[in-house]
Design an enzyme around this catalytic site. Structure first.
Site, PDB file in Angstrom:
ATOM      1  CG  HIS A 139      -1.627  -1.244   1.501  1.00 59.46           C
ATOM      2  ND1 HIS A 139      -2.670  -1.659   0.700  1.00 59.46           N
ATOM      3  CD2 HIS A 139      -1.482  -2.198   2.446  1.00 59.46           C
ATOM      4  CE1 HIS A 139      -3.131  -2.821   1.159  1.00 59.46           C
ATOM      5  NE2 HIS A 139      -2.432  -3.170   2.216  1.00 59.46           N
ATOM      6  CD  GLN A 185      -1.132   1.320   4.678  1.00 54.91           C
ATOM      7  OE1 GLN A 185      -0.385   0.474   5.149  1.00 54.91           O
ATOM      8  NE2 GLN A 185      -2.416   1.074   4.415  1.00 54.91           N
ATOM      9  CG  HIS A 227      -1.740  -9.838   6.057  1.00 56.33           C
ATOM     10  ND1 HIS A 227      -0.419  -9.514   6.124  1.00 56.33           N
ATOM     11  CD2 HIS A 227      -2.372  -8.751   5.568  1.00 56.33           C
ATOM     12  CE1 HIS A 227      -0.264  -8.268   5.697  1.00 56.33           C
ATOM     13  NE2 HIS A 227      -1.427  -7.783   5.350  1.00 56.33           N
ATOM     14  CG  ASP A 253       0.893  -4.769   4.478  1.00 54.97           C
ATOM     15  OD1 ASP A 253       0.172  -3.896   3.969  1.00 54.97           O
ATOM     16  OD2 ASP A 253       0.484  -5.528   5.372  1.00 54.97           O
TER      17      ASP A 253
HETATM   18  C1  NGQ Z   1      -4.949  -2.094   4.531  1.00 57.58           C
HETATM   19  N1  NGQ Z   1      -3.441  -3.234   6.032  1.00 57.58           N
HETATM   20  O1  NGQ Z   1      -5.832  -2.361   3.695  1.00 57.58           O
HETATM   21  O2  NGQ Z   1      -4.175  -1.153   4.387  1.00 57.58           O
HETATM   22  C2  NGQ Z   1      -4.829  -2.972   5.727  1.00 57.58           C
HETATM   23  C3  NGQ Z   1      -5.508  -2.320   6.905  1.00 57.58           C
HETATM   24  C4  NGQ Z   1      -7.818  -3.263   6.894  1.00 57.58           C
HETATM   25  C5  NGQ Z   1      -3.117  -4.412   6.549  1.00 57.58           C
HETATM   26  N2  NGQ Z   1      -4.043  -5.302   6.644  1.00 57.58           N
HETATM   27  C6  NGQ Z   1      -6.954  -2.066   6.710  1.00 57.58           C
HETATM   28  N3  NGQ Z   1      -1.911  -4.664   6.941  1.00 57.58           N
HETATM   29  O3  NGQ Z   1      -7.370  -4.389   6.759  1.00 57.58           O
HETATM   30  O4  NGQ Z   1      -8.990  -3.053   7.183  1.00 57.58           O
HETATM   31 ZN    ZN Z   2      -2.494  -5.042   2.954  1.00 59.71          ZN
END
Ligand code: NGQ
Ligand code: ZN
Length: 459
Positions: free
Chosen positions: A65, A68, A276, A327
């Protein structure tokens, strides 16, 4: 095998190379239009050859992403209640709330530059920031996707764009939260987004467009079913079982755990990447390995967010395929992802060399090769140095003290467990040298624009 040299061909000569066929010495790679056209081993260097140390196949970063990257280090201060993945997500939502397409371009360009410097030559961008500030849809569904494509183009990294379908805030099609409105769309607009993404991605050599239902929290079972047609022949990526609360919520909704539910309700095969798949029972671990899907592991982010440890030892023993991803981009480094993957298993099982493929095998070489193969497969690309593949190469400095006296697999053990990214000298994409002496050729300008974007976001 020697082939006729044509004008425009470029030759790279390496003292050692990890080819798809195995290690070789004195390797001449002839590169034609970005593709490896010929490989000679045990060759004599010629006066005009561009000579380097050790060639590794470029690593795929299967989950990013990019936006981020801009909040790296901004969520490390303790909050009023117990900090967790979910409180981190609130910080992330606040950070992303004000980001314009120009900001996204500037931040992604830095993330991609750092990926190249850190040993990654392709990125899978799991992209869900689709709409304008406040949540209104742009006229062009691919407005934000175009910023990602522009950043990839500027940095030179290969891109697998994974536009994300995000519709709900929780299992059972719960309505989205206000902070999620920039991500949210229905399945019809998503089909238009994929069509538009295909059109913008063709500007990039070797680009791939896949599909990505965000998670079982964010898409309904019906939406997932309906994606089968749109996703035919494309990589399919999904976040699956990262947090124990997510597993509990899935059980409350369906009576099943997320990986179990997905394997029972979708045709999960080698086109799929489950990101994950942290929380699995032994049975889920075995079934996922047998499905042929790639497990998308992001050890640095999973540690940073307090997710838990993926059962890597059992998964690999069952023949499972994996790749690594950066990530949240809190720190971007291919060797460190692999090191932490192995170290997590050592700490958990109180053993050593947990992911090596058997007695006498090198942990570094086995996990590097597995992640090259799994990462490329997950991103719909070919991995490895072979004739016909793109010349995407990570060059290690054989003069680095940690690499002294090492050969072949031992070089990877030293790179991953001792030297880390400091051993990376040059990185080539399609035969073009983007990184020299560990630095990207456009570092100064990309950093300047990144700093300006962060200034705007903080103002
Ligand atoms: C994301 N990140 O989509 O950026 C997610 C967080 C979610 C990670 N899962 C948001 N590491 O999963 O709702
Ligand atoms: Zn992610």
């Amino acid at each position: 095998m020697a082939t006729l040299h044509r004008t425009g061909d470029r030759v790279l000569f390496f003292d050692r190379a990890m080819l798809a066929s195995g290690w070789a010495r004195d390797v001449r790679l002839t590169i034609r239009s970005g593709i490896i056209a010929a490989i000679e081993t045990g060759a004599a260097p010629r006066p005009d050859d561009d000579r380097h140390g050790c060639a590794l196949p470029g690593m795929a970063n299967l989950h990013s992403h990019a936006f981020q990257r801009g909040m790296a280090g901004l969520a490390e201060r303790r909050g009023p209640s117990d900090d967790s993945f979910w409180t981190w997500r609130e910080v992330m939502y606040r950070f992303v709330g004000r980001m314009t397409p120009e900001d996204l371009h500037a931040i992604a360009a830095l993330a991609y530059l750092e990926m190249l410097e850190g040993g990654f030559t392709r990125v899978g961008e799991f992209h869900y920031l689709h709409h304008d500030i406040g949540g209104a849809a742009f006229g062009d569904p691919a407005e934000m996707s175009s910023a990602i494509v522009a950043a990839a183009q500027e940095s030179g990294i290969a891109l697998t764009l994974l536009p994300v379908l995000y519709s709900h805030s929780g299992f059972g099609a719960q309505p989205p939260q206000a902070a999620q409105l920039r991500f949210v769309m229905d399945s019809d607009r998503y089909a238009r987004l994929i069509e538009a993404a295909d059109k913008v991605a063709v500007a990039l050599p070797d680009a791939v467009v896949g599909i990505a239902p965000h998670s079982l929290r964010a898409v309904s079972a019906e939406q997932l079913d309906a994606l089968a047609e749109l996703g035919a022949g494309r990589p399919v990526h999904i976040h699956i079982a990262e947090q124990v609360k997510e597993v509990a919520d899935c059980v409350a909704w369906s009576g099943q755990r997320p990986v179990e539910w997905l394997l029972d309700h979708a045709a999960v095969d080698k086109r799929w990447c489950l990101v994950h798949a942290t929380h699995m029972t032994p049975d889920e671990t075995e079934r996922l390995a047998k499905s042929g899907a790639v497990a998308g592991l992001c050890p640095i982010t999973e540690a940073n967010l307090g997710d838990g440890l993926f059962p890597a030892e059992a998964f690999v023993a069952a023949g499972g395929r994996f790749g690594v991803g950066s990530d949240s981009n809190v720190l971007i480094d291919a060797s460190e992802e692999l090191r932490l993957l192995e170290y997590g298993q050592r700490l958990l099982h109180r053993g050593r060399n947990m992911l090596a493929g058997g007695e006498g095998r090198s942990t570094g070489a086995d996990i590097y090769a597995a992640a090259v193969d799994g990462g490329a497969a997950a991103l719909g690309a070919a991995g490895g140095l072979r004739i016909g593949a793109a010349a995407d190469i990570v060059g290690l400095d054989l003069g680095h003290p940690s690499l002294a006296g090492k050969a072949d697999d031992a070089l990877l053990d030293a790179y991953i467990f001792a030297a880390g990214r400091s051993a990376i000298d040059d990185v080539w994409r399609r035969g073009e040298r983007l990184v020299s002496g560990g630095r990207h050729r456009d570092r100064a300008g990309i950093v300047r624009r990144y700093i300006a974007a962060l200034g705007r976001l903080a103002a």
